[in-house]
Design an enzyme around this catalytic site. Sequence first.
Site, PDB file in Angstrom:
ATOM      1  NE  ARG A  75       0.039   1.637   3.288  1.00  0.00           N
ATOM      2  CZ  ARG A  75       0.898   2.592   3.520  1.00  0.00           C
ATOM      3  NH1 ARG A  75       2.184   2.325   3.666  1.00  0.00           N
ATOM      4  NH2 ARG A  75       0.526   3.845   3.596  1.00  0.00           N
ATOM      5  NE  ARG A  89      -6.188   0.773  -2.115  1.00  0.00           N
ATOM      6  CZ  ARG A  89      -5.561   1.341  -1.083  1.00  0.00           C
ATOM      7  NH1 ARG A  89      -4.260   1.199  -0.919  1.00  0.00           N
ATOM      8  NH2 ARG A  89      -6.243   2.064  -0.209  1.00  0.00           N
ATOM      9  CG  ASP A 103      -3.242   8.127  -1.684  1.00  0.00           C
ATOM     10  OD1 ASP A 103      -3.244   8.636  -0.550  1.00  0.00           O
ATOM     11  OD2 ASP A 103      -2.825   6.984  -1.920  1.00  0.00           O
ATOM     12  CG  ASN A 127      -2.593  11.606   2.323  1.00  0.00           C
ATOM     13  OD1 ASN A 127      -2.017  10.734   1.666  1.00  0.00           O
ATOM     14  ND2 ASN A 127      -2.286  11.834   3.588  1.00  0.00           N
ATOM     15  CE  LYS A 128      -5.357   5.618   4.210  1.00  0.00           C
ATOM     16  NZ  LYS A 128      -6.323   4.720   3.512  1.00  0.00           N
TER      17      LYS A 128
HETATM   18  O1  MRU Z   1      -4.691   3.135   1.910  1.00  0.00           O
HETATM   19  P1  MRU Z   1      -3.217   3.393   1.845  1.00  0.00           P
HETATM   20  O2  MRU Z   1      -2.490   2.883   3.049  1.00  0.00           O
HETATM   21  O3  MRU Z   1      -2.607   2.927   0.563  1.00  0.00           O
HETATM   22  O4  MRU Z   1      -3.106   4.973   1.881  1.00  0.00           O
HETATM   23  C1  MRU Z   1      -1.841   5.551   1.786  1.00  0.00           C
HETATM   24  C2  MRU Z   1      -1.844   7.022   1.941  1.00  0.00           C
HETATM   25  O5  MRU Z   1      -2.858   7.658   2.049  1.00  0.00           O
HETATM   26  C3  MRU Z   1      -0.508   7.685   1.872  1.00  0.00           C
HETATM   27  O6  MRU Z   1      -0.470   8.825   2.679  1.00  0.00           O
HETATM   28  C4  MRU Z   1      -0.247   8.095   0.406  1.00  0.00           C
HETATM   29  O7  MRU Z   1      -0.416   6.992  -0.427  1.00  0.00           O
HETATM   30  C5  MRU Z   1       1.101   8.649   0.230  1.00  0.00           C
HETATM   31  S1  MRU Z   1       2.333   7.378   0.286  1.00  0.00           S
HETATM   32  C6  MRU Z   1       3.844   8.076   0.000  1.00  0.00           C
END
Ligand code: MRU
Length: 354
Positions: A59, A107, A257, A267-268
Site C-alpha cells: 500500500r 484501487r 494519493d 490523501n488518507k
Molecule cells: O490506503 P493506503 O495505506 O494505501 O493509503 C496511503 C496514503 O494515504 C498515503 O499517505 C499516500 O499513499 C502517500 S504514500 C507516499
Amino acid sequence: MTENLQIDRLPRTVELARDADGGATLSYVDQRLLPAELSFARTRDWRAVVDAIKALAVRGAPAIGVAGAAAVALWAQEAAAGAAGAGEGAAYRDALGRAAETVASARPTAVNLRWAAERTRDGAFRALDGGATPSEVAEALFDQVKRMEAEDEAANRAIGAHGAALLRPGSRVLTHCNAGSLATAFFGTALGVVYAAAAQGKIERVYADETRPVGQGARLTAWELARAGVPCTLVCDNMAASLMARGEVDAVVVGADRIAANGDVANKIGTYGVAVLARHHGVPFYVAAPTSTIDASVADGAGIPIEERDPAEVLPQPLAGVEVWNPAFDVTPAALVTRIVTERGAFEPGSLVY
Ligand code: MRU
C-alpha cells in the site's frame, strides 16, 4: 534528536529480481503483518500482485505504482511462456491492454497505480512496434520496472532535500497515515522529508497519528520511524488538536494519493481534519509527493475518485441496524496547503510545476 539515524535498516518495500533460473519474481513486504513481523512475500503471479494491492499487503501510492508496473511485467513473462493465453499480434495487444486495466483499477484513488500500469503497457506497445517478440517484451518490461524503482527512490530523496529546507532545527513534525519508505520503493515522501531533515539534525520528534481505521500510522509509521532511529510518539487521531493547542507541533508533513491541477490533495482519510487544525493553530501544512501523483486531467478535488472499503474495517462484528461509511481518503482543499513538495521543488499549491 536523531543521533541514531539508520535509514539503511529499512527494507526495500517492492523489488523485482531475477532468480537463478532467470525468471523474474516480485518480492514485497507484506504490510499486513507489521509491526509484529517483517516478512517478504514472493510471487511470479501477476494476479497475486493485484490481490496484494487490493488487500493492502502492498500500500501507499508510489509503492502500489511500482508493484502495479511489476504486475504488468509479470503478465508479459507469463505471456512469453505461453501461460497467459495471450496469443500473438492483435490478440496479444488486447490481452496486454486488459491485464494493464485490471492492474490499474485495483484501487481507484492513488493515480500512481494507473500511471505506472499504463506507462508499462505503453513500454510494451513500443517494444512490439519495434518488432520485439513476447520474450523480448518481457525483458524490456523487467528493465523498465527496475528503472521505475530507481526513479522512485531518487524522486523521494529529492523530495526529502527540498522538504528538509522548509523545516527549522528542533522541529516536532506531525504526520498522518504512512507516507514513509514502506509506502514507496524506498525512502518515503513525507517521511523522506523527515529522514533528510533528521540527517541535518533538525528533527526533535515525529508525532504519528494512529490513522483509523486500518492503523497505518500505529502499525507502519511508528514501526518504521523506530527502526530508522527517529524519536516517535504515537497519538490517536483525535489527539492532534490538543497537541497543536499545546504548541507541540511545528509542522505537519503528509503524503498524497492524487493531487488535482488546482492543488487540492487527496490523501488518507483524516488528512483534511489535520489540515483544518493546522490552519487554526498557525502550523504549516506540507504535502510531499512525486510528480507522478499529480493528475492534471482532474481540475479540482471534486473530480478525484474516493475509494470506499469494506465496512468490516470499521466494524469487525456487524451490528443489526448500523450502517458503516468507510471512505479510505479525503480531499484537503489547496487553500489549506502551505507547500506541495515534489522532486522538482517546494511549490505553492496554485503554482505547481510538473
Ligand atoms: O490506503 P493506503 O495505506 O494505501 O493509503 C496511503 C496514503 O494515504 C498515503 O499517505 C499516500 O499513499 C502517500 S504514500 C507516499
